[in-house]
Each structure stands twice: as C-alpha cells, then as structure tokens.
Design a protein around this motif. Sequence first.
Motif, short mmCIF file in Angstrom:
data_model
loop_
_atom_site.label_atom_id
_atom_site.label_comp_id
_atom_site.label_asym_id
_atom_site.label_seq_id
_atom_site.Cartn_x
_atom_site.Cartn_y
_atom_site.Cartn_z
N UNK A 295 0.80 -1.21 0.00
CA UNK A 295 0.00 0.00 0.00
C UNK A 295 0.83 1.26 0.00
N UNK A 296 2.16 1.14 0.12
CA UNK A 296 3.05 2.30 0.10
C UNK A 296 3.22 2.86 -1.30
N UNK A 348 0.15 4.44 -11.15
CA UNK A 348 -1.17 5.03 -10.94
C UNK A 348 -1.35 6.38 -11.63
N UNK A 349 -0.24 7.04 -11.91
CA UNK A 349 -0.35 8.36 -12.51
C UNK A 349 1.00 8.75 -13.12
N UNK A 350 0.97 9.35 -14.30
CA UNK A 350 2.17 9.91 -14.93
C UNK A 350 1.84 11.33 -15.34
N UNK A 410 3.62 5.55 -8.29
CA UNK A 410 3.44 4.10 -8.33
C UNK A 410 3.16 3.60 -6.92
N UNK A 411 2.49 2.48 -6.82
CA UNK A 411 2.13 1.92 -5.53
C UNK A 411 2.54 0.45 -5.47
N UNK A 412 2.91 0.00 -4.28
CA UNK A 412 3.08 -1.44 -4.04
C UNK A 412 1.74 -1.98 -3.57
N UNK A 421 -5.18 3.91 -3.07
CA UNK A 421 -5.13 5.18 -3.77
C UNK A 421 -6.57 5.63 -4.01
N UNK A 422 -6.89 6.92 -3.77
CA UNK A 422 -8.27 7.39 -4.01
C UNK A 422 -8.72 7.13 -5.44
#
Length: 433
Positions: A295-296, A348-350, A410-412, A421-422
């Motif tokens: 979740x980090x 998740x986002x760029x 990015x997320x683990x 992530x929302x």
Amino acid sequence: MADAASRLTALAEELLREPLPVRIRAWDGSESGPPGAPVLVIRHRRALRRLLWKPGELGLARAWVSGDIDIDGDLYEVLDRLATLLWERGADAKDSVHPVRDARVRAFARGLLQVAGPWPPPAPPVEEVRRRTGPLHTRRRDKEAISHHYDVGNDFYELVLGPSMVYSCAYWEKDGTLEDAQRDKLDLVSRKLGLKEGDRLLDVGCGWGSMAIHAAREYGAQVTGVTLSAEQAAYARKRIAEEGLTDRIEIRVQDYRDVRDGPYDAISSIGMAEHVGTVRFREYADDLYALLKPGGRLLNHQIARRPEKDESAYRSDAFIDAYVFPDGELAPVGRTVATLEEAGFEARDVEAIREHYALTLRRWVTNLEQHWDAAVRATSPGRARVWRLYMAASALSFERNRIGVNQILAVRPEQGGASRVPLRTRDWRATTG
C-alpha cells in the motif's frame, strides 16, 4: 590571404551547404556573417585545434569551457540557431555524413588545419572528468560521479538555486518566484504520496534536505534522506538543526542499495534516477519495492528522452557526460514505467511537466548571470561556464521536446490487489497556450 572570420565562414558554409545563422568574430579582429546576427566569438585559434582533435560536441565544449570561444549577444538565440542548423535538419541528418569518407568533411578539416596553427592539441580543461574505467554504476564509480557534480561547493549552488536549494524541476502553478514554484513542487510530491503525521518517508537522493524538511515540517513525516554527497549531507543537517527538526529527519551518506531499514510508508526519488543507469534500473526498482510496505507509494520524478529508432545506438550527450553528469543516462518514460511495473509496482499516474523545467532552468541561468563574479570565485571560471551552457541548452531542449520530465506515482499493491489510492487522484489545472 583572407581574414580568419571570412575563411571560417566560407569553410562552414561549404560544409553545411547553407548560410551560417550567426556572425563569426575571430582572434584577429575580423568579422563575417549576417549583419545584426548574434556573434560567435573565437578568441584564440587554439579553439580550432580543440575541434580538430575532438571533432563535434566534445571539441566545442572544451573550447567553450576554456574560454577559447564565447558569445556576444543572447546565449539562447545563438544556441537555438545552431541547434536548428546542426540537429534539426531532418531525422537522419546527423547520421548521413561519415566523418572520414565524406569529401566535404575532409575538405573542411584540411581548411581548418591551415587556419588552426601549430600542434600539439591543447590539454582538456581541468573541469573535464578524467575517463573512468571498469563497469558502469558500481558503488565506487557512482560515488565518484556524484561527487564530481554535487561537491562543487554549497556556496555555488546557493547562488544558482536560490534560497529553496532544490535542484530539480519546479512546479509553476501561477506567476511567482522560483522559491514559490519549488515549494509548490515539494507540496505536490507530498500530496501525491498521501503523507500524514508519523508516516515514514525515504527520500532517495535527498540533496540539500529541502524535501525532507518540507515533509517533516508541513506533514509531520519521519524522514530518512540518503545522498552520496558529503557536502550535501553536511548542509542538509545544518538546515535541519536550524529548523528544529533533528528529531524527525535523519540524513545519511549512503547508497540507496544499502538501505535496509524498511518498510517505509512512502518513497520520494526526485531527480535521482537519471544517475542510476540502464544496467541498474531494474535493481533500483526492485530495491525501492522491497523498502515499501504494501500500500506504500513511490513518487519517481525523472528526466526522460525521446525514444530512439535503435535503442542500442543511444549514447549520452558528450558534453553532459564529460562536464556535468558523468555516467548519467536518460530513458524514455515508457521504459521507466514498464521497469517499475516489472518490479511489482502498479503505475497510478504519470504527469509530464517538461515546460515547467524550461521555466526553472531559465531562472537558474538568470541567477547565475546576476551573480557571475561570485559564482566564479566560488568555483572556477570554467565551472561557471559549464553551468551556464548546460542550463541554457537544457532549457531549449525541454522547450523543443527533445527531452522531458515526468512524475510517476506508483504503488506497491496490498495482497489481493488493493492500492489504497483514491478513486480520483488528480486535481487537474487548466493548460496554458
């Protein structure tokens, strides 16, 4: 015999098959070229010997750093005109001329040799990196490369970067100062990471401590910052003590590959991944993944280049490698995202912010020019000239989309796939024209 400027203009135009877009002023006082154009000043014919000995960008760089050539007029205009002439004449223009077989190149070299004066060739400027041996991106070699770039002197960086002491792309949400834009960038990173009171943040390549201070002071994070530069670490620790944040921030002189005290809630890597190198980037991604709790989040802020037709043919810029970022490598943003995901991250986002870096670099150039004498005293005339050229040329490269810069969030994922992530992660701003 024709004057030196006329001879050089004629040689260059015969080679390029088009008029020079700048005037030339030679060491004998002669001038040639279009009236009213900015002037390329050749102060000593030694510059020609540098170009003959190291044809292309490295020879020109040596002449610039040593002061053998200079600019009379707007530096950006000269660089822009020469870039258009030399690098934007078609996708394959640079590869269409073989330096030995092509008759025009041989004729140009012969003509230049007649004007250049006696050998031997001049020694490289002392600011040039001595050639390294052995494999790329070992711990020792990376430490030497970082020291070359960052251990120039904190006084010099204060003059160039200003009070924020942030050496990465600012985020220009509105008209304002460089310090405002750098604060907004640090806050943007903090918000993307979802920082909150008590979160453990690892700041990889922490520089002079600005991100660590912002995260601890504004969000209550517990921060570990790592850098390979002893000068950066000493400066950051002093700032942290002055802010009264020593209980919240630890700064280490440590390779990111040696960090073993995870898990962290978040990791920021701002302008550091360019030093990692292609051969080590998967290892970098794996290490950061292992240091994050499920979740980090990771915020990877990194300069990118355009993809090559043949990626195996990619070579680092000769001037940058010799004088600015030894062993630095750029990758296309798609390759970076793919490698992070191969390591287990979910992208998740760029966010592409290349225009922001052009604005940032122009402010840094202005700072340097306004404090030129002090900058020379803090380092050397050659080092100051390196930075002026590097930053001005880089600003144009960002403006012309030859390079870009991206923030990759990015997320683990947790076991089962949850990202924490929302659903809606962005607050989109209106684009400008």
